[in-house]
Design an enzyme around this catalytic site. Structure first.
Site, PDB file in Angstrom:
ATOM      1  N   ARG A 191      -1.581  -0.515  -8.569  1.00 22.93           N
ATOM      2  CA  ARG A 191      -2.981  -0.185  -8.468  1.00 22.93           C
ATOM      3  C   ARG A 191      -2.927   1.403  -8.494  1.00 22.93           C
ATOM      4  O   ARG A 191      -1.901   2.067  -7.975  1.00 22.93           O
ATOM      5  CB  ARG A 191      -3.089  -0.535  -6.944  1.00 22.93           C
ATOM      6  CG  ARG A 191      -4.380   0.053  -6.297  1.00 22.93           C
ATOM      7  CD  ARG A 191      -4.501  -0.186  -4.928  1.00 22.93           C
ATOM      8  NE  ARG A 191      -4.495  -1.614  -4.293  1.00 22.93           N
ATOM      9  CZ  ARG A 191      -4.231  -1.942  -2.952  1.00 22.93           C
ATOM     10  NH1 ARG A 191      -3.908  -0.915  -2.326  1.00 22.93           N
ATOM     11  NH2 ARG A 191      -4.338  -2.955  -2.826  1.00 22.93           N
ATOM     12  N   ASP A 213       0.981  -1.315   0.151  1.00 20.67           N
ATOM     13  CA  ASP A 213      -0.002  -0.176  -0.048  1.00 20.67           C
ATOM     14  C   ASP A 213       0.806   1.376   0.025  1.00 20.67           C
ATOM     15  O   ASP A 213       1.830   1.183   0.557  1.00 20.67           O
ATOM     16  CB  ASP A 213      -0.846   0.119   1.252  1.00 20.67           C
ATOM     17  CG  ASP A 213      -1.982  -0.923   1.160  1.00 20.67           C
ATOM     18  OD1 ASP A 213      -2.291  -1.448   0.018  1.00 20.67           O
ATOM     19  OD2 ASP A 213      -2.805  -1.097   2.186  1.00 20.67           O
TER      20      ASP A 213
HETATM   21  P1  FDA Z   1     -14.626   9.199  -4.178  1.00 18.26           P
HETATM   22  O1  FDA Z   1     -14.122   9.136  -2.791  1.00 18.26           O
HETATM   23  O2  FDA Z   1     -14.936  10.428  -5.001  1.00 18.26           O
HETATM   24  O3  FDA Z   1     -15.666   8.208  -4.089  1.00 18.26           O
HETATM   25  C1  FDA Z   1     -16.746   8.102  -5.376  1.00 18.26           C
HETATM   26  C2  FDA Z   1     -17.933   7.566  -4.511  1.00 18.26           C
HETATM   27  O4  FDA Z   1     -18.078   6.335  -4.086  1.00 18.26           O
HETATM   28  C3  FDA Z   1     -18.494   8.704  -3.512  1.00 18.26           C
HETATM   29  O5  FDA Z   1     -19.459   9.598  -4.293  1.00 18.26           O
HETATM   30  C4  FDA Z   1     -19.377   7.556  -2.823  1.00 18.26           C
HETATM   31  O6  FDA Z   1     -20.802   7.243  -3.524  1.00 18.26           O
HETATM   32  C5  FDA Z   1     -18.906   6.269  -2.877  1.00 18.26           C
HETATM   33  N1  FDA Z   1     -17.993   5.977  -1.575  1.00 18.26           N
HETATM   34  C6  FDA Z   1     -16.625   6.375  -1.703  1.00 18.26           C
HETATM   35  N2  FDA Z   1     -16.222   5.964  -0.410  1.00 18.26           N
HETATM   36  C7  FDA Z   1     -17.174   5.824   0.278  1.00 18.26           C
HETATM   37  C8  FDA Z   1     -17.267   5.406   1.729  1.00 18.26           C
HETATM   38  N3  FDA Z   1     -16.385   5.097   2.363  1.00 18.26           N
HETATM   39  N4  FDA Z   1     -18.482   4.943   2.089  1.00 18.26           N
HETATM   40  C9  FDA Z   1     -19.554   4.896   1.324  1.00 18.26           C
HETATM   41  N5  FDA Z   1     -19.300   5.262  -0.022  1.00 18.26           N
HETATM   42  C10 FDA Z   1     -18.129   5.702  -0.440  1.00 18.26           C
HETATM   43  N6  FDA Z   1      -5.154   5.232  -0.823  1.00 18.26           N
HETATM   44  C11 FDA Z   1      -4.016   5.313  -0.642  1.00 18.26           C
HETATM   45  O7  FDA Z   1      -3.623   6.526  -0.429  1.00 18.26           O
HETATM   46  N7  FDA Z   1      -3.007   4.290  -0.588  1.00 18.26           N
HETATM   47  C12 FDA Z   1      -3.443   3.079  -0.920  1.00 18.26           C
HETATM   48  O8  FDA Z   1      -2.572   2.103  -0.919  1.00 18.26           O
HETATM   49  C13 FDA Z   1      -4.709   2.990  -1.260  1.00 18.26           C
HETATM   50  N8  FDA Z   1      -5.446   1.727  -1.509  1.00 18.26           N
HETATM   51  C14 FDA Z   1      -6.468   1.427  -1.983  1.00 18.26           C
HETATM   52  C15 FDA Z   1      -7.055   0.385  -2.620  1.00 18.26           C
HETATM   53  C16 FDA Z   1      -8.351   0.036  -2.882  1.00 18.26           C
HETATM   54  C17 FDA Z   1      -8.755  -1.286  -3.475  1.00 18.26           C
HETATM   55  C18 FDA Z   1      -9.349   1.173  -2.920  1.00 18.26           C
HETATM   56  C19 FDA Z   1     -10.519   1.183  -3.689  1.00 18.26           C
HETATM   57  C20 FDA Z   1      -8.896   2.407  -2.499  1.00 18.26           C
HETATM   58  C21 FDA Z   1      -7.352   2.694  -1.918  1.00 18.26           C
HETATM   59  N9  FDA Z   1      -7.159   3.867  -1.331  1.00 18.26           N
HETATM   60  C22 FDA Z   1      -5.743   3.850  -1.306  1.00 18.26           C
HETATM   61  C23 FDA Z   1      -8.147   4.964  -1.275  1.00 18.26           C
HETATM   62  C24 FDA Z   1      -8.329   5.876  -2.374  1.00 18.26           C
HETATM   63  O9  FDA Z   1      -7.131   6.668  -2.523  1.00 18.26           O
HETATM   64  C25 FDA Z   1      -9.365   6.620  -2.183  1.00 18.26           C
HETATM   65  O10 FDA Z   1      -9.142   7.547  -0.935  1.00 18.26           O
HETATM   66  C26 FDA Z   1     -10.679   5.910  -2.144  1.00 18.26           C
HETATM   67  O11 FDA Z   1     -10.784   4.887  -2.895  1.00 18.26           O
HETATM   68  C27 FDA Z   1     -11.855   6.899  -2.482  1.00 18.26           C
HETATM   69  O12 FDA Z   1     -11.625   7.633  -3.751  1.00 18.26           O
HETATM   70  P2  FDA Z   1     -12.790   7.195  -4.896  1.00 18.26           P
HETATM   71  O13 FDA Z   1     -11.973   7.089  -6.205  1.00 18.26           O
HETATM   72  O14 FDA Z   1     -13.421   5.937  -4.722  1.00 18.26           O
HETATM   73  O15 FDA Z   1     -13.529   8.450  -4.980  1.00 18.26           O
END
Ligand code: FDA
Length: 299
Positions: free
Chosen positions: A174, A123
């Site tokens: 990733r 990560d």
């Molecule tokens: P965004 O936060 O805009 O979410 C899009 C939509 O998804 C929201 O509008 C909502 O509808 C829904 N949603 C998102 N989060 C939600 C929640 N907690 N509860 C309910 N609904 C929610 N970061 C990092 O810095 N280092 C890392 O190693 C990783 N590893 C990682 C692995 C995996 C498999 C994922 C999916 C994510 C990570 N992340 C991470 C976290 C990543 O950087 C980010 O903070 C989150 O994925 C949220 O960003 P989104 O792209 O989903 O968009």
């Protein structure tokens, strides 16, 4: 507005309430619970990556315990023949204590994973650790441990250069937005800026023929990724989608149904607080959930 206010007030929300509303994001406190969660996901057509919760460990004993725990997870993956890898945070394995100590811990984990033909994702944490994490990944690969890779954060301005240099190693990555708060001189901060960079980096990763874990729940990016995949005619051994446990499950099922590979990040363990707070801050319905839990007392 209310959601933002509640999200900012989370540090004063009682821990019991935080635990209750964040239940959906965590498989449980034991390996057995993580195994059961992955078994369910495997049945539903998704694969997993299990994460032992914990980070920023400051004692050798704690880092050693985390190392043993990750090793036990690998053993459970083998025993139950789970379709799952492992995700680790280097600060939980001692990166804040001593680089060499941390290296030996992670090396043991990745070597064990290699024996059972599983993958370990490092990560990516906040910016003081970016270069160190990539260096450790390179050292592991130089020792023949090629079953490991890193995470690229789309909010980091350096990410394009990192991808270009990782492409030379034949790495897979990733790609996520990035979750930590970083200064503007090194990171994009605006929502659209981050989305635009995510798109740019995803195109670059595909151009470089790198295997990509498309880690996002954002419809704008999910639609963009699917369009790129279709336009380029990419087969599903070139990429996978990745989501967090308990987030956008309907979307997750729809992507699986459409024939995409889907990996779910499955965290478990006693050290659930930091992870839970980060997830709650991202949840647009956080205020509703917190209020409900306050008034129902979790019943
Ligand atoms: P965004 O936060 O805009 O979410 C899009 C939509 O998804 C929201 O509008 C909502 O509808 C829904 N949603 C998102 N989060 C939600 C929640 N907690 N509860 C309910 N609904 C929610 N970061 C990092 O810095 N280092 C890392 O190693 C990783 N590893 C990682 C692995 C995996 C498999 C994922 C999916 C994510 C990570 N992340 C991470 C976290 C990543 O950087 C980010 O903070 C989150 O994925 C949220 O960003 P989104 O792209 O989903 O968009």
């Amino acid at each position: 507005m209310l959601n933002q206010l509640i999200a900012k007030s989370l540090p004063i929300v009682p821990k019991a309430i935080v635990r209750q509303v964040s239940n959906r994001y965590i498989a449980g406190e034991t390996i057995q619970e993580a195994v059961q969660t992955v078994q369910k996901l495997n049945k539903a057509g998704a694969v997993g990556t299990i994460d032992v919760l914990g980070e920023f460990v400051s004692s050798c004993t704690q880092a050693e315990q985390e190392t043993v725990m990750s090793s036990n997870v690998l053993e459970a993956i083998r025993q139950h023949d789970l379709k799952s890898g492992l995700s680790v945070k280097l600060t939980s394995l001692g990166l804040d204590i001593d680089d060499e100590f941390c290296y030996n811990n992670v090396r043991g984990i990745v070597a064990k994973a290699q024996e059972i033909k599983r993958f370990v994702r490092l990560d990516m944490e906040n910016s003081p650790y970016t270069t160190k994490t990539i260096d450790i990944y390179r050292r592991l690969r130089s020792e023949g441990l090629t079953n490991t890779d890193v995470v690229i954060q789309a909010y980091m301005r350096r990410s394009e250069d990192d991808i270009r240099s990782l492409a030379k190693d034949g790495a897979s990555v990733r790609l996520c937005k990035g979750i930590y708060i970083e200064p503007e001189d090194i990171a994009f901060r605006g929502r659209e800026e981050v989305q635009d960079n995510y798109k740019r980096l995803l195109r670059l990763l595909f151009d470089q023929n790198m295997y990509v874990g498309i880690a996002t729940h954002d419809d704008v990016l999910l639609d963009f990724a699917q369009e790129e995949i279709a336009k380029r005619g990419l087969s599903n051994d070139r990429y996978e989608f990745q989501m967090l446990l308990g987030v956008r499950e309907q979307k997750r099922d729809a992507l699986v149904k459409a024939g995409h590979k889907m990996r779910i990040y499955v965290p478990f363990g006693h050290d659930w607080y930091g992870y839970s707070v980060r997830r709650l801050k991202e949840n647009p319905e956080v205020a509703g959930h917190i209020f409900k839990a306050m008034f129902t007392g979790g019943r």
